[in-house]
Design a protein around this motif. Structure first.
Motif, PDB file in Angstrom:
ATOM      1  N   LYS A 145       0.814  -1.217   0.000  1.00 10.59           N
ATOM      2  CA  LYS A 145       0.000   0.000   0.000  1.00 10.59           C
ATOM      3  C   LYS A 145       0.849   1.270   0.000  1.00 10.59           C
ATOM      4  CE  LYS A 145      -3.925  -2.210   2.308  1.00 10.59           C
ATOM      5  NZ  LYS A 145      -4.783  -2.233   3.515  1.00 10.59           N
ATOM      6  N   LYS A 146       2.164   1.115   0.251  1.00 16.16           N
ATOM      7  CA  LYS A 146       3.056   2.276   0.235  1.00 16.16           C
ATOM      8  C   LYS A 146       4.237   1.997  -0.671  1.00 16.16           C
ATOM      9  CE  LYS A 146       2.081   4.652   4.556  1.00 16.16           C
ATOM     10  NZ  LYS A 146       2.708   5.379   5.677  1.00 16.16           N
ATOM     11  N   ILE A 147       4.665   3.030  -1.420  1.00 16.68           N
ATOM     12  CA  ILE A 147       5.790   2.849  -2.330  1.00 16.68           C
ATOM     13  C   ILE A 147       7.006   3.658  -1.904  1.00 16.68           C
ATOM     14  CG2 ILE A 147       4.318   2.244  -4.287  1.00 16.68           C
ATOM     15  CD1 ILE A 147       4.658   5.073  -5.355  1.00 16.68           C
ATOM     16  N   VAL A 148       6.849   4.497  -0.872  1.00 19.57           N
ATOM     17  CA  VAL A 148       7.979   5.211  -0.284  1.00 19.57           C
ATOM     18  C   VAL A 148       7.742   5.232   1.215  1.00 19.57           C
ATOM     19  CG1 VAL A 148       6.909   7.488  -0.488  1.00 19.57           C
ATOM     20  CG2 VAL A 148       9.403   7.298  -0.379  1.00 19.57           C
ATOM     21  N   HIS A 149       8.819   5.273   2.024  1.00 19.42           N
ATOM     22  CA  HIS A 149       8.701   5.086   3.468  1.00 19.42           C
ATOM     23  C   HIS A 149       7.892   3.819   3.723  1.00 19.42           C
ATOM     24  CE1 HIS A 149      10.618   8.864   3.860  1.00 19.42           C
ATOM     25  NE2 HIS A 149       9.596   9.568   3.430  1.00 19.42           N
ATOM     26  N   GLY A 184       9.257  12.989  -2.635  1.00 19.81           N
ATOM     27  CA  GLY A 184       8.029  13.746  -2.882  1.00 19.81           C
ATOM     28  C   GLY A 184       7.280  13.237  -4.096  1.00 19.81           C
ATOM     29  N   ARG A 185       8.013  12.963  -5.174  1.00 22.05           N
ATOM     30  CA  ARG A 185       7.364  12.469  -6.399  1.00 22.05           C
ATOM     31  C   ARG A 185       6.777  11.068  -6.203  1.00 22.05           C
ATOM     32  NH1 ARG A 185      11.576  15.751  -8.752  1.00 22.05           N
ATOM     33  NH2 ARG A 185      13.100  14.045  -8.660  1.00 22.05           N
ATOM     34  N   LEU A 186       7.469  10.231  -5.445  1.00 19.34           N
ATOM     35  CA  LEU A 186       6.941   8.896  -5.170  1.00 19.34           C
ATOM     36  C   LEU A 186       5.696   8.962  -4.284  1.00 19.34           C
ATOM     37  CD1 LEU A 186      10.252   6.893  -4.620  1.00 19.34           C
ATOM     38  CD2 LEU A 186       8.593   6.535  -6.449  1.00 19.34           C
ATOM     39  N   LYS A 187       5.701   9.878  -3.308  1.00 15.51           N
ATOM     40  CA  LYS A 187       4.511  10.054  -2.472  1.00 15.51           C
ATOM     41  C   LYS A 187       3.329  10.544  -3.294  1.00 15.51           C
ATOM     42  CE  LYS A 187       3.873   9.867   1.392  1.00 15.51           C
ATOM     43  NZ  LYS A 187       3.277   8.764   2.202  1.00 15.51           N
ATOM     44  N   ALA A 188       3.614  11.367  -4.306  1.00 16.08           N
ATOM     45  CA  ALA A 188       2.548  11.847  -5.198  1.00 16.08           C
ATOM     46  C   ALA A 188       1.928  10.682  -5.969  1.00 16.08           C
ATOM     47  CB  ALA A 188       3.119  12.872  -6.173  1.00 16.08           C
ATOM     48  N   GLU A 195      -6.298   7.858  -5.099  1.00 15.65           N
ATOM     49  CA  GLU A 195      -7.321   8.843  -5.485  1.00 15.65           C
ATOM     50  C   GLU A 195      -7.436   9.966  -4.457  1.00 15.65           C
ATOM     51  OE1 GLU A 195     -10.969   6.856  -6.471  1.00 15.65           O
ATOM     52  OE2 GLU A 195     -10.097   5.869  -8.229  1.00 15.65           O
ATOM     53  N   ASN A 196      -6.296  10.380  -3.914  1.00 16.29           N
ATOM     54  CA  ASN A 196      -6.229  11.581  -3.080  1.00 16.29           C
ATOM     55  C   ASN A 196      -5.960  12.768  -4.005  1.00 16.29           C
ATOM     56  OD1 ASN A 196      -6.527  10.048  -0.755  1.00 16.29           O
ATOM     57  ND2 ASN A 196      -4.319   9.788  -0.497  1.00 16.29           N
ATOM     58  N   TYR A 197      -6.915  13.664  -4.142  1.00 12.88           N
ATOM     59  CA  TYR A 197      -6.851  14.686  -5.182  1.00 12.88           C
ATOM     60  C   TYR A 197      -6.100  15.943  -4.731  1.00 12.88           C
ATOM     61  CZ  TYR A 197     -10.327  11.672  -7.303  1.00 12.88           C
ATOM     62  OH  TYR A 197     -10.973  10.594  -7.829  1.00 12.88           O
ATOM     63  N   PHE A 198      -5.531  16.629  -5.712  1.00 14.87           N
ATOM     64  CA  PHE A 198      -4.808  17.870  -5.458  1.00 14.87           C
ATOM     65  C   PHE A 198      -5.748  18.932  -4.899  1.00 14.87           C
ATOM     66  CE2 PHE A 198      -3.546  22.124  -6.833  1.00 14.87           C
ATOM     67  CZ  PHE A 198      -2.249  22.190  -6.349  1.00 14.87           C
ATOM     68  N   TYR A 242       2.990  17.678  -3.840  1.00 17.57           N
ATOM     69  CA  TYR A 242       1.714  18.198  -4.329  1.00 17.57           C
ATOM     70  C   TYR A 242       1.832  18.806  -5.729  1.00 17.57           C
ATOM     71  CZ  TYR A 242       0.109  16.934   0.221  1.00 17.57           C
ATOM     72  OH  TYR A 242      -0.204  16.190   1.344  1.00 17.57           O
ATOM     73  N   LYS A 243       2.995  19.338  -6.069  1.00 15.36           N
ATOM     74  CA  LYS A 243       3.232  19.788  -7.448  1.00 15.36           C
ATOM     75  C   LYS A 243       3.151  18.603  -8.400  1.00 15.36           C
ATOM     76  CE  LYS A 243       6.692  22.536  -8.367  1.00 15.36           C
ATOM     77  NZ  LYS A 243       8.067  23.124  -8.305  1.00 15.36           N
ATOM     78  N   GLU A 244       3.754  17.479  -8.003  1.00 19.03           N
ATOM     79  CA  GLU A 244       3.740  16.277  -8.842  1.00 19.03           C
ATOM     80  C   GLU A 244       2.339  15.674  -8.921  1.00 19.03           C
ATOM     81  OE1 GLU A 244       5.448  13.009 -11.132  1.00 19.03           O
ATOM     82  OE2 GLU A 244       5.929  15.128 -10.768  1.00 19.03           O
ATOM     83  N   LEU A 245       1.601  15.730  -7.822  1.00 16.96           N
ATOM     84  CA  LEU A 245       0.230  15.210  -7.833  1.00 16.96           C
ATOM     85  C   LEU A 245      -0.622  15.992  -8.826  1.00 16.96           C
ATOM     86  CD1 LEU A 245      -1.961  13.346  -6.715  1.00 16.96           C
ATOM     87  CD2 LEU A 245      -2.300  14.985  -4.838  1.00 16.96           C
ATOM     88  N   LYS A 246      -0.470  17.310  -8.840  1.00 16.50           N
ATOM     89  CA  LYS A 246      -1.199  18.140  -9.789  1.00 16.50           C
ATOM     90  C   LYS A 246      -0.828  17.786 -11.228  1.00 16.50           C
ATOM     91  CE  LYS A 246      -2.182  22.980 -10.966  1.00 16.50           C
ATOM     92  NZ  LYS A 246      -1.835  24.394 -10.715  1.00 16.50           N
TER      93      LYS A 246
END
Length: 261
Positions: A145-149, A184-188, A195-198, A242-246
């Motif tokens: 369920k997690k890909i980083v940390h 940060g990019r992996l968390k995005a 489906e956690n939206y910006f 959040y920049k990457e999520l957007k």
């Protein structure tokens, strides 16, 4: 009864500055396996010629998949899973060996001592940091369920060791910045799949809160210039998330319109 055997597992990418110190500190373990994601700085070549190390190259997808791949390679049930920039000090070696000789725990948490260019980082949010580092392979797995940390799921009791693992977290500014942006990019990606939206409010507040929390509330200010740098770059990693999520949402929206009639 013979002492339980231990396999040490490490994943690497361009860790030549740290890997030798890490390997030297785990000479007490019975098997050392390193999974390298095609380093370009000589890390792989160094490991390939090391008499005590088995090195395997495997493409990096994310931290969870890479660590799960590494875990499958271990011959022994007891596994010590380290980052390449971590070192096991002498007192921790003794505690590890004595602990696994007689325990009903399936896994152990390690506290870590953070080093900023070979100088201790005492605060900045890291003072209570702990991670699973020692566990039985038969009783644990990494959650998908997690890909980083990455999160270790343990079937059984967990303990905490007293001695601290040494973590050389900060080599130089650009290296740490690159690491935080990557996280940060992996968390995005993780957010996107869940489906956690910006959200613009979150985009503004979360990085600011990260800096304030670590620098003021978690006493990063007491670490001086070191604390300021670490707390700023940690907040920058949140901003990148959040920049990457957007960006991922825009890319997905564009792809959707292209396939629609």
């Amino acid at each position: 009864m013979p002492n339980p055997k231990i396999t040490t597992l490490i994943i690497t990418y361009n860790e030549m500055d740290y890997i030798q110190k890490c390997i030297d500190s785990i000479d007490f373990t019975d098997e050392i396996i390193v999974v390298d994601s095609y380093s370009t700085d000589g890390t792989y070549e160094y490991l390939l010629h090391h008499p005590k190390v088995k090195v395997i190259q495997n493409p990096f997808e994310n931290f969870t998949s890479q660590k799960s791949f590494a875990l499958k390679q271990a011959k022994n049930d007891w596994v010590l899973f380290l980052d390449a920039d971590e070192v096991v000090p002498e007192k921790l070696k003794l505690e590890i060996k004595s602990t696994i000789e007689n325990t009903d725990c399936a896994a152990f948490w390690f506290y870590r001592k953070f080093m900023f260019q070979n100088k201790p980082l005492n605060y900045s949010g890291w003072q209570t940091d702990k991670n699973y580092r020692l566990f039985r392979k038969s009783k644990a797995k990494f959650s998908d369920k997690k890909i980083v940390h990455e999160t270790l799921v343990v079937d059984g009791k967990s303990g905490i060791l007293n001695e601290k693992l040494i973590h050389y977290c900060y080599k130089n500014y650009e290296d740490y910045k690159s690491k935080m942006l990557k996280y940060g990019r992996l968390k995005a990606k993780e957010d996107f799949y869940k489906e956690n939206y910006f959200n613009y409010l979150v985009y503004i507040l979360k990085p600011a809160w990260k800096f304030f929390n670590h620098y003021i509330l978690r006493l990063g200010i007491l670490d001086g210039k070191k604390g300021l740098i670490i707390c700023y770059l940690n907040a920058l990693g949140v901003l990148e998330r959040y920049k990457e999520l957007k960006r991922l949402e825009k890319k997905n929206e564009l792809a959707y319109h292209l396939v629609m009639p």
